[in-house]
Structure formats: C-alpha cells, structure tokens
Design an enzyme around this catalytic site. Structure first.
Site, PDB file in Angstrom:
ATOM      1  N   TYR A 119     -31.742 -31.081  16.696  1.00 20.91           N
ATOM      2  CA  TYR A 119     -33.123 -31.319  16.264  1.00 20.91           C
ATOM      3  C   TYR A 119     -34.067 -30.814  17.346  1.00 20.91           C
ATOM      4  O   TYR A 119     -33.742 -30.856  18.534  1.00 20.91           O
ATOM      5  CB  TYR A 119     -33.359 -32.812  16.016  1.00 20.91           C
ATOM      6  CG  TYR A 119     -32.668 -33.340  14.774  1.00 20.91           C
ATOM      7  CD1 TYR A 119     -31.288 -33.528  14.750  1.00 20.91           C
ATOM      8  CD2 TYR A 119     -33.390 -33.650  13.627  1.00 20.91           C
ATOM      9  CE1 TYR A 119     -30.659 -34.009  13.612  1.00 20.91           C
ATOM     10  CE2 TYR A 119     -32.761 -34.146  12.482  1.00 20.91           C
ATOM     11  CZ  TYR A 119     -31.390 -34.318  12.480  1.00 20.91           C
ATOM     12  OH  TYR A 119     -30.770 -34.788  11.357  1.00 20.91           O
ATOM     13  N   GLU A 120     -35.251 -30.387  16.944  1.00 23.18           N
ATOM     14  CA  GLU A 120     -36.152 -29.737  17.896  1.00 23.18           C
ATOM     15  C   GLU A 120     -36.670 -30.678  18.979  1.00 23.18           C
ATOM     16  O   GLU A 120     -37.248 -30.230  19.964  1.00 23.18           O
ATOM     17  CB  GLU A 120     -37.320 -29.058  17.169  1.00 23.18           C
ATOM     18  CG  GLU A 120     -38.235 -30.017  16.456  1.00 23.18           C
ATOM     19  CD  GLU A 120     -39.160 -29.315  15.455  1.00 23.18           C
ATOM     20  OE1 GLU A 120     -38.912 -28.153  15.104  1.00 23.18           O
ATOM     21  OE2 GLU A 120     -40.115 -29.958  15.020  1.00 23.18           O
ATOM     22  N   SER A 121     -36.450 -31.971  18.815  1.00 22.02           N
ATOM     23  CA  SER A 121     -36.834 -32.930  19.852  1.00 22.02           C
ATOM     24  C   SER A 121     -35.968 -32.815  21.102  1.00 22.02           C
ATOM     25  O   SER A 121     -36.189 -33.541  22.066  1.00 22.02           O
ATOM     26  CB  SER A 121     -36.741 -34.351  19.301  1.00 22.02           C
ATOM     27  OG  SER A 121     -35.487 -34.578  18.698  1.00 22.02           O
ATOM     28  N   GLY A 122     -34.988 -31.931  21.083  1.00 20.23           N
ATOM     29  CA  GLY A 122     -34.152 -31.731  22.261  1.00 20.23           C
ATOM     30  C   GLY A 122     -32.794 -32.404  22.171  1.00 20.23           C
ATOM     31  O   GLY A 122     -31.992 -32.331  23.098  1.00 20.23           O
TER      32      GLY A 122
END
Lengths: 257, 272, 272, 257
Positions: free
Chosen positions: D51-54
């Site tokens: 996920y792009e949240s890392g």
C-alpha cells in the site's frame, strides 16, 4: 617548546577549542575525530558529532579507527543510511562545520587527497575524495587540521580533490547555496585563516615556542603572517589529561584488549 | 522469491566473468566471505563498484579478479594505503586496473537513484573539484526552476549486488541493522543480488521501521557465519581492528599477499 | 536545539499569516491538535501543503485559514469527499481557494528533494497525464546520459513543517514509529518546524535505525496528548474510523460545520 | 442472475482471481483492496500486497478504511517512508501489478479521478490523482476494477488523471521504461481487455446472467465484444464465505466495536 605536552597534543587541543558547544560537526576520521571528541569531553559537551557512516549525534568512548566502527553506532542517537546522511543531513544544510584532514593543502586551502604526480601515471596514489568534496561545500564552514610540513603545505596542490577557494582564491565567488568554506587551519605549529580579501592563508596565531622561521621552513610557499599575531594559549591540565586518557583507551581497544 | 543456496552455488549462479559487481557494507557488514568465494571461483574481468574498496577489494584486485574499479575512497581506514590497489594502479600488477573515481556523496546518490529506477542522480556536488576533469561520467545540468548548476551522474545499476546482513527468516526476508550504509540500495539497484547472513531464524524480531529487505527483492540468500570478518556484524562480533592493521604488512609485499591468499582463501574450504 | 513550548506558544511563534505550512502525517499521526490551534489563533492566507488534505485541512479551509492548497489526493479516505474543500473549490466558500495539484509520487519526491536541500525533484512521472496541463510547476527534463524524458518539479521547502509524533526525550529528540510517511522530510525541508508529541520521556527506547529526528533539527516541541485524534498514533490509540464517517455529514452542511467548529475547536481550551 | 451471490461479490471474486500467487501488487484502496485481500485469503496466500502508505507485504485481518490504517502497518513485513515507497519500490520496478479503482474510465482505459467538467470551473471536484498516475506507468501491468455504468464508462474522460493508452490508444508507444499498462478491467457485469492492436477495450467475458445488452446499456460508447466471448466462472462457496466473513469483520471493526 614546553616539555609537558607534545606539539601533536598542542594541535589537537587547539583544534578542539575551535568547536563551540552546540555546533553540529561533520567529522573526518583521524585528527579531526580526535579533536572533535576532545571538544565533546571538555568544553563542548553538547557538540553534535556526525560521521559519514550515518551515525548521528554519536558519543564514542574510544576513538574510532574507521569511519564506521561499531562504537559510533552504539553511542549514536540514531543511524541513518549513507544516502540519507549525504542528502538530508549534509546537503540539506544541517551541518554547521565540516572538520577535515588532508594529505596536501595549498595557499588557497584547496585539498588534495587524490594523488601526487599526474592522474594517469601517479607517483603516489592516495585514497581519494571520500566525503570531503561535498563536506567542504555543503557545510556552513570548514575547519582543517593537519601536521605542518613542506610536503603537505604546497603552493599549488597537484589535484584539487576538495575546494578551498580555488586556484585563484575566487572559487566560491558567486556560487549559490554553498558554505563559506575553510575558516581556519590548525597545525602543530600555528593557526592560519584565509585573508578576507584574497583568501590566501595567513598565520594568525603561533603555538608556544614556535617561531616565524619554523613556520616559514615548514611551508611550501612564502607564507604571510598577520600584523598582530597572537600566541596560541597552552593546553590546560584538564585538556591534556582527558586527551591522554582518550588515546590510551583507544590504543587498548584497537589492540584488541 | 530468494532461493536459499550455498555460498558456492549463489556465486556460481549470479557472478559471471565480466560482470559489474557491487559488494557493499560501509565499514560494517562487508561481505568478505562472498568476496573470498569469488576469488576461489577464479572470476575474471569484473567491474567492481564500492564506495570504500577496503580490504575486500584489495584482495579481489590482488587476486586478479578485477578489470575496473569504481570507488570514492580507497584506503585502509585509520591505517593507510590499500597496497594491492596501489600496486595495480601505479604498476599495473597483477594487471592494469582501470579506475573511475567519485566522491562519497555522489556514489551514495547514484546508488539511491539506481534503487529508484532512475537513469541519473542529481546533487549539489563537485563544486570546484578537479574530479570532473578525470571522470567523464560527471556532467552538470541546470535546474529548470532556479538556474542553479547541479552535478549529474549515471545511476549505479550493477549486474549483481552482494551484501552481508545479520539474519534472514525462512522466507528469505533479511534484517540489516546498525550502520546500514548503501546496502539496501546495492540490492535494489542490482539486476541480481546475493545476501549472505550470519544465520537463518524463524522470526527476524524487527521493529516496524527496521531496515528489512523482502525476500522477493533478493535473488539468493546464503548462510556465511562470520561472513563479514574482519569487518563486523552489529550484535554478533566486533571489527578486528588488529587484522586491519596487520593487513598493511601483508598487502605491501606481493609474495606475502600471495601466501596469505593461498592459505586463507584458496586452500580454505569456505569462509575464513 | 528544539524549545519545549506550549502548543499555543509554538503556533504563535512560528505560524505567521501568509506562511506556507506543511502539516504532514500519512493517515497516521496527523497533527490535528496543531491544526485546531492554528484555527483558534485565526491565522489567515496560509498556503497549505499536504499530500492528503484529509479532515485536518477540510477544517482549516472551512475555517477560512487557507489561501492556497498544494495536494495530491483530496478525499475523506474510504468515505468520500472533503466537503469544505469542495465548497471552497466549487463555490468559493468561505472564500476562493487556489489549488496546485500533483500526484503522490511527485509530492513525496518533492519533499525528499526539499529535505535534501535541492531546488528540484526528478522522477519518472506524469507520463500521459493531463496534470502538467493544469500545473505549470511541472516541467520535463532530458537525462544527459540516456536522453530519457523525466518529470521535474520544484522541491517543497515550506516556511513551517508541522508533524505529530509518539514521543520526545528531554533533549527534544523525537521518535516517529509506524507509518512514517513524509514526516521526517516535512520537518527537514522546512525553515521552521513544530513537532507535537503524545508525551515527553526520559528515554526514547529507539532501536538503532528507528526514525528519530534530533532535537537540533526541530524548532519547537509541544506536548499534545491525543494530538493526532481522530487519526491515530501507533502504540497509543487507534484511528476513530467512525468519526471519519460522521465527518461526511458534518462537513456537508455549512452550518453544521460551523457549529462543530465552534463547539470542538473555537470554544475548546486546547486539543479536542 | 443466480440468487446466492450479488453482482458486487461476483466482481470482487473475479478481480481477486486475476491475481496470481507470488505476484507483488500495489493496491489501491476500496474495491482493489477488497479483491487483493480476498485473493490472499483464498488461492494466492503468497501474493505480496503493498500500500502506498509504505506498508510492504501486509496481511490485514480486516480491510483498511484508509490507505494508512494501523492494521496495515501492524501486519506488514516492514514499513518504509512514503518517498522510499514511491522511489525504490514502485519506480524501482519491484511491482508486478498495480490494482486500481477509478471514478471514470474511457475506451482507451484512461482514468479520471480529478473532476467532472472544466478544470477551472468544475461541476464535481473529485479527490485527485493520489498514487495512480505513477502506479499506472511504473507497475509491470495494471488491473482496474469498478462498477459498470454510463456515468463511469465514458467515451472520453473529462480529464486524463492517469494514463491508460492515451486519447488515441498510442499513449505508451515508444515511451521507455514504463509498464505495459492496463491488461484487464473487471466490473460487476463483465471482464474487458484492451485490443492488442487498437488498445480499445473489448468485452472478453460476461458474468453469469449478464447479457450483451446489459453491458451495452451501461457503457458510454459502442462497446465491442470479443468473437469468442467467455462466461466468467461463478464464485465458489469458499470464496463467498471468505469474502463475507472478511466484510463482516471489517464492518464490525470500523463501527468501533
């Protein structure tokens, strides 16, 4: 020269005193590291020491042999990657002073750690630039410390690995977003600073027992002296004791004891 | 997904003659065991990339594995010269070594750019330095917003990245801890990668933001106990600073080096 | 060295009318308490930068603090629109809001470049997108080594960076843990910075490579317990997903919003 | 349509089946996240979700409401900074498939999540690009899932937030170092793939009970059908059970129970 301390100790103590408490200092290995840690253990307990291995705000108990000794990481506030160190902390403008050594320095404070002779056929191949080229331009200012001799203090370095003020003293003029460059050079004989106009190094302070002639003899160009030259203060008993204990601990540690 | 292999098989599979190889570990976690295995397998014509060549590349160069060296600081830290490197550069022994020289900041940024899949790295670098005169890979670009002149270099994208780490789990996920240098970047920037580890465990025991490299981003894992010696592995064993000092005398003399290599690498079954 | 201040004093000292302010926290650790303090102090004409405006900027925009918004995804995550943001963009209420729109990748790289002291960020971005047609800060450069066309944007260098973190020690060093987003970058890229924390402790309890921001890289620290609520603080309290859903109805109606703001921010002494 | 599952469930199960075990998938929030986690909990236990949240390689027990829910971090192998996520993991070429939703899609698979109407005077302002513009170009390929309607499936999107194949189907031709773009679109009615020549979307599979007319009616352009059109396989009992349990757990969790 007084007999209760050596000229090396005089150099280290003088270099240490250049650091003020609370400064952030990007530390080169060797003499700068010795001086910076002496500062931290004496008058500047809150000096922030940063090594290029990524160790931020480190407080080594013994001097590191390498720039990445375990001691540096174990006593650091935190350890970041090397890209982050050079990008966020050095280039990002968080470093007040870069503290460097060198193999060769010239009258405009240019540093050579690349080679003696010609690049394609070197007489002596030195280790190379390492962190110095960008420390010297991205830190707010630069302190340099090395032993004084005609071999190290040359009129023009064979190779400008790291910018002082360029071949003509004007190498930083008009370049945006860089630091002010070398502000002092500390040797075992004296302290030098760049002339505010020409940027050529000028002796501003002589260590106890050192004569003008001693410095002239050890410098590869016609070195200038400030009009009102000062006497470098002697090391205090406490500075000498702390330094000697630090070096003794370090020697025992690296001998594997 | 990383294959868990013997060190012999990992090197045999991924390190070809003529390959561009980055073996990283910034003073800490230097992959000596992997370097020795490359020497034992007699690899030739390698382009070796490493910020600090250190003893590991002194050994590979002295053993005749290298054609070219890309580096930024080539000394024995705190001791002096790398004599095998100097012998190759100054005297062409055991054969001519081409060098390409950078600063640390540049190589760090070039690894970062390689990991980031970019063809170039941009930095405020080499201001007033002569290095761009002797390294034709260094160019300068103008910022389209401010007009500032900035250095640009090609990113580093080696054929093989080799690092040593503390441990892997059974899925091949790797924990690197302490001075992490450019190790993650060397793996991610490379087409293939080998990670040697002290041990394989059930659980890495990593905190949320620890430096963990997932197994699916690694080609091969090999167990190499004490695989970073004489450098060190945080939490496992210290740097053998004494050996670093002793290396000066060994490497200074061609015959002494050859004898050391014979006894400690070529005739050794595995890791020293 | 960071000063440890009250949140009121930190905001009063560092957030000026007209300032460019980046309040970051990627879903996690959103600095709501600081945002409310900015509203209470009636700051005006702010240029607000944030990858995901989220409820915090919906509130600041609705309260009339913002002149311009720089962002890359302006929704209520998993719920729908940010109605105060839409009302400002679509209807100019409470007044006109200028917007400058990017992608996440670009803003992340622009923060990274700002922290790295560079004037620009370079990435493989915006290929085929219409965003460069409506954002004149997006340019394209040619790689001098490969000829590849790459996107370039100005780095983000706000006047003030504001983040929330789990804890600080008494020297002002800060630990950020969990989803760390662009928080470190927002602090390092900014001229001044405010970090609110859940608590101040004797020892951060950080592992060697944890995300720790040294106190000397921060302007001010302020304790704000539950300062990220209704977002969350890993290890302290969870995200109030129910409030995020309830926000839709509150923000959809101008009067309902104003009543909420009055009761929960303007008339509240400190953090909600 | 068979009564023991809904068209939404049919869509999610079909989208889930597109993911193969061992793929690395950069997951968009909402429908893609639901499908990707269903895949992980059924036929693809080793699918790697990013996920792009890392959050790298995360295994949430409930579906996240936001892209950065605590659940994603707590169940991840590790969590990196957002710049690292976009630079090393996405742009660095480590992602096999980007799984995206959208507000609007056109016949060349271009996605609009920016606005309806004119940019300077929008009729409806949508959230914006987020991670999608670079996911769509830097992932190896792209799967898209959304509900089928004339409002969402338009001949030409109002704004190309995220590249499919451009306004003329040639938007990726000759562009170096990008992925192959959308390879399938999964809706509650059918599965579509881009024509290998023109890149225009073609229906390749109809879900059980769905007619050609149903798709034509819900599409804003004259949609084409493959010559040999397939029938999408029905969800299995296990897939439906796992999906329903996942959604029930999720609803309880987000209601704060």
């Amino acid at each position: 020269m007084s007999s209760h301390y050596t000229s090396s100790e005089m150099m280290t103590v003088t270099a240490a005193r250049a650091l003020e408490n609370g400064m952030t200092c990007f530390v080169g290995i060797g003499l700068p590291s010795e001086a910076a840690n002496l500062a931290r253990l004496t008058h500047a307990p809150d000096v922030v020491l940063i090594y290029e291995s990524g160790t931020l705000q480190t407080k080594p108990d013994v001097l590191p042999l390498s720039i990445g000794d375990g001691e540096l990481c174990e006593t650091a506030l935190t350890t970041v990657s090397v890209p982050e160190m050079f990008r966020y902390w050095l280039q990002g403008g968080k470093v007040d002073v870069g503290f460097l050594g060198t193999a060769q320095i010239d009258r405009y404070c240019n540093l050579n750690t690349t080679l003696i002779g010609d690049y394609t056929a070197p007489k002596v191949r030195l280790p190379g630039g390492g962190g110095a080229p960008e420390i010297a331009t991205n830190a707010g200012e630069v302190f340099i410390t090395l032993k004084h001799s005609k071999r190290t203090f040359v009129r023009d370095v064979d190779f400008v690995t790291t910018l002082g003020f360029g071949r003509d003293g004007k190498g930083r003029d008009g370049v945006p977003n860089i630091g002010k460059g070398p502000t002092r050079v500390i040797t075992d004989l004296c302290v030098m600073k760049p002339d505010p106009e020409t940027r050529e190094l000028v002796v501003v302070s002589l260590h106890p027992g050192v004569s003008h002639a001693d410095v002239i003899e050890a410098t590869g160009w016609e070195i200038r002296f400030a009009e009102a030259i000062e006497a470098t203060p002697e090391p205090s008993a406490n500075e000498l004791q702390v330094l000697r204990e630090l070096k003794a601990r370090t020697d025992r540690h690296h001998a594997g004891e | 997904m990383a294959d868990i292999l013997s060190l012999h098989d990992a090197v045999a599979r991924y390190v070809d003659n003529g390959a561009t190889v980055a073996m990283e570990g910034f003073t800490h976690l230097i992959p000596f065991a992997a370097g020795h295995e490359i020497i034992r397998q007699g690899k030739r014509d390698l382009t070796l990339i490493r910020m600090t060549p250190d003893l590991i590349y002194d050994q590979l160069i002295g053993a005749g594995c290298a054609k070219k060296l890309i580096f930024s600081w080539g000394g024995n830290p705190g001791v002096g010269s790398l004599h095998r490197l100097r012998d190759a550069v100054e005297k062409g022994y055991p054969h001519k070594l081409e060098i390409l020289e950078h600063s640390h900041a540049t190589m760090a940024c070039a690894y970062e750019a390689g990991a980031a899949g970019l063809p170039l790295a941009v930095l405020r670098g080499y201001v007033g330095s002569d290095l761009p005169k002797v390294n034709d890979q260094i160019k300068f670009i103008e910022c389209p917003f401010t007009g500032e002149r900035l250095a640009a270099v090609p990113s580093i994208r080696p054929d093989v990245g080799v690092i040593h780490a503390q441990r892997a789990d059974r899925q091949g996920n790797v924990l690197v801890e302490g001075i992490i240098g450019v190790q993650k970047e060397a793996v991610l920037a490379a087409k293939s990668s080998i990670v040697t580890v002290e041990e394989i465990v059930d659980d890495l025991g990593a905190t949320p933001n620890a430096c963990v490299i997932p197994g699916w981003a690694i080609s091969a894992i090999a167990v190499a106990e004490k695989g970073a010696y004489p450098s060190y592995a945080y939490g496992y064993y210290p740097r053998d600073n004494r050996f670093y000092k002793e290396w000066d005398a060994i490497a200074r003399d061609r015959d002494a080096f050859q004898a050391w290599l014979e006894e400690n690498v070529l005739q050794a079954g595995g890791e020293v």
